[in-house]
Design an enzyme around this catalytic site. Structure first.
Site, mmCIF file in Angstrom:
data_model
loop_
_atom_site.group_PDB
_atom_site.id
_atom_site.type_symbol
_atom_site.label_atom_id
_atom_site.label_comp_id
_atom_site.label_asym_id
_atom_site.label_seq_id
_atom_site.Cartn_x
_atom_site.Cartn_y
_atom_site.Cartn_z
ATOM 1 N N ASP A 154 -8.607 -6.343 5.429
ATOM 2 C CA ASP A 154 -9.031 -7.070 4.227
ATOM 3 C C ASP A 154 -9.919 -8.252 4.594
ATOM 4 O O ASP A 154 -10.865 -8.584 3.870
ATOM 5 C CB ASP A 154 -7.809 -7.550 3.433
ATOM 6 N N ASP B 148 18.120 -10.550 -2.127
ATOM 7 C CA ASP B 148 19.501 -10.201 -2.509
ATOM 8 C C ASP B 148 19.867 -8.814 -1.985
ATOM 9 O O ASP B 148 21.021 -8.552 -1.655
ATOM 10 C CB ASP B 148 19.671 -10.231 -4.029
ATOM 11 N N ARG C 46 6.959 -6.009 3.181
ATOM 12 C CA ARG C 46 5.774 -6.563 2.550
ATOM 13 C C ARG C 46 5.828 -6.250 1.060
ATOM 14 O O ARG C 46 5.841 -5.074 0.673
ATOM 15 C CB ARG C 46 4.486 -6.006 3.147
ATOM 16 N N HIS D 288 0.815 -1.227 0.000
ATOM 17 C CA HIS D 288 0.000 0.000 0.000
ATOM 18 C C HIS D 288 0.839 1.263 0.000
ATOM 19 O O HIS D 288 0.327 2.348 -0.214
ATOM 20 C CB HIS D 288 -0.952 -0.018 1.202
ATOM 21 N N GLU E 13 -6.048 -13.236 4.940
ATOM 22 C CA GLU E 13 -6.905 -12.037 5.027
ATOM 23 C C GLU E 13 -8.148 -12.147 4.140
ATOM 24 O O GLU E 13 -8.617 -11.174 3.574
ATOM 25 C CB GLU E 13 -6.113 -10.791 4.678
HETATM 26 O O1 LIG Z 1 -5.770 -6.278 5.898
HETATM 27 C C1 LIG Z 1 -5.105 -5.617 6.695
HETATM 28 O O2 LIG Z 1 -5.553 -5.062 7.731
HETATM 29 C C2 LIG Z 1 -3.649 -5.505 6.447
HETATM 30 O O3 LIG Z 1 -3.088 -6.288 5.699
HETATM 31 C C3 LIG Z 1 -2.960 -4.312 7.046
HETATM 32 C C4 LIG Z 1 -3.243 -3.105 6.172
HETATM 33 O O4 LIG Z 1 -2.918 -3.424 4.834
HETATM 34 C C5 LIG Z 1 -2.384 -1.917 6.577
HETATM 35 O O5 LIG Z 1 -2.074 -1.193 5.439
HETATM 36 C C6 LIG Z 1 -3.103 -0.974 7.493
HETATM 37 O O6 LIG Z 1 -4.267 -0.503 6.896
#
Ligand SMILES: O=C(O)C(=O)C[C@H](O)[C@@H](O)CO
Length: 267
Positions: free
Chosen positions: A178, A87, A73, A48, A152
Site C-alpha cells: 500500500d 474479548d 488484523r 483482505h 502504509e
Molecule cells: O501494504 C501491504 O503490503 C500490507 O499491508 C500487506 C498486504 O496487505 C498483505 O495482504 C500482502 O499482500
C-alpha cells in the site's frame, strides 16, 4: 490469576526477532494446519481475507492451541471490533492504514480499560478471561495487549515519529504494497524509492524504541529487511503458498511422465 502473558509482546520488548506468516484463507482448519509449522506468529487477515469477527475468533482459537501466536488484523480500527476480538481472546492486534497521531491515540484508548482507555467491560463473557475464570483479568489485561499500527502511506510516514512516540503503541508495521501504491509505484513494493522510505521508517521506529514489522513474499527482500532491523516479519501467505505448491506438483508430474504414458486429461 492474571491475564495470560503475551509471548509476542514479551519477545519484541526483548528485541527477539519474530518470524511470521500471513493467513488469509479464512478457515480455522487451514489456520490450525499452518499453526504447527513453526512460525512465531500468524497474521489472521481480517482486512483482505473474507473474515468476520466470529471467523477471526475461531481462527484465534485454532492457532492458540499451537506454538504460533495469533496476530489479528482488523479491517479498520473501529473500537467495537477491537472490543469484540479482544474479548474473544486475541492479544495482538494489527490495525491498517494509520495516518495520524490522533488516530493512534484513539486506538490506544480502544485497547485499554478505563481509566486509561474506553474498552468496554464484558470479557467475563469471552475467551479472553477464560469465561470469567481469570479473576484478575480486568486489572491485568491492558499490559498483555500488543498494539501494532500500520504505516502504509505518505501521510502515515509524515506522522510516524509522533505515532511511534505514543505510550501504548508497541510497534509499527510498514505495509510495502500500500505504501508503494500511495507513492505512485503500484505493484512495486520492492522499488528503490519504496525501500528507501522503509529504511528511513525503520530507523525512526528504532529511534523511538519501538518494534518494526513488515512482510514480503521475496526472500531476497526479506533478508534486506532483516538487515535493516525488522523486529517481526512475515515471509509468505497461506494463499500464495497453496497456489504455488499445487501448480508445481501438477507440473512436476506432467514433466516427469514418460513419453509412452497416457497423457493426463486437461493438458
Ligand atoms: O501494504 C501491504 O503490503 C500490507 O499491508 C500487506 C498486504 O496487505 C498483505 O495482504 C500482502 O499482500
Amino acid at each position: 490469576m492474571p491475564a495470560p502473558v503475551n509471548p509476542f509482546k514479551a519477545a519484541i520488548r526483548e528485541d527477539r526477532f519474530q518470524l511470521g506468516l500471513w493467513v488469509a484463507l479464512a478457515s480455522p482448519y487451514a489456520a490450525e494446519v499452518v499453526s504447527a509449522s513453526g512460525y512465531d506468529w500468524l497474521l489472521i487477515d481480517g482486512e483482505h481475507g473474507p473474515n468476520d469477527i466470529p471467523l477471526l475468533s475461531a481462527q484465534v482459537q485454532a492457532v492458540m492451541r499451537s506454538g504460533s501466536h495469533p496476530m489479528v488484523r482488523l479491517p479498520c480500527g473501529e473500537a467495537w471490533m477491537i472490543k469484540q476480538i479482544l474479548d474473544a481472546g486475541a492479544q495482538t492486534l494489527l490495525i491498517p492504514m494509520v495516518e495520524s497521531v490522533e488516530q493512534a491515540k484513539a486506538l490506544v484508548k480502544a485497547v485499554r480499560y478505563p481509566p486509561h482507555g474506553i474498552r468496554g467491560v464484558g470479557a467475563a463473557l469471552g475467551r479472553a478471561s477464560e469465561f470469567s475464570r481469570i479473576g484478575d483479568y480486568l486489572q491485568t489485561a491492558n499490559e498483555q495487549v500488543c498494539l501494532l499500527l500500520q504505516i502504509e502511506s505518505r501521510a502515515g510516514l509524515e506522522a510516524l515519529d509522533d505515532i511511534a512516540s505514543l505510550e501504548g503503541v508497541d510497534g509499527l508495521f510498514i505495509g510495502p504494497s500500500d505504501l508503494a501504491a500511495d507513492m505512485g509505484y503500484l505493484g512495486q513494493p520492492g522499488h528503490p524509492a519504496v525501500t528507501a522510505a522503509i529504511t528511513d521508517a525503520f530507523q525512526r521506529i528504532a529511534k523511538a524504541g519501538k518494534a518494526s514489522g513488515i512482510m514480503t513474499l521475496d526472500l531476497g527482500q526479506a533478508h534486506i529487511y532483516r538487515s535493516l532491523g525488522a523486529s517481526f516479519m512475515a515471509i509468505g501467505t497461506d494463499v500464495t503458498l497453496l497456489v504455488a505448491a499445487t501448480e508445481k506438483l501438477r507440473s512436476d508430474f506432467i514433466s516427469s511422465e514418460s513419453g509412452s504414458a497416457k497423457p493426463v486429461s486437461g493438458y
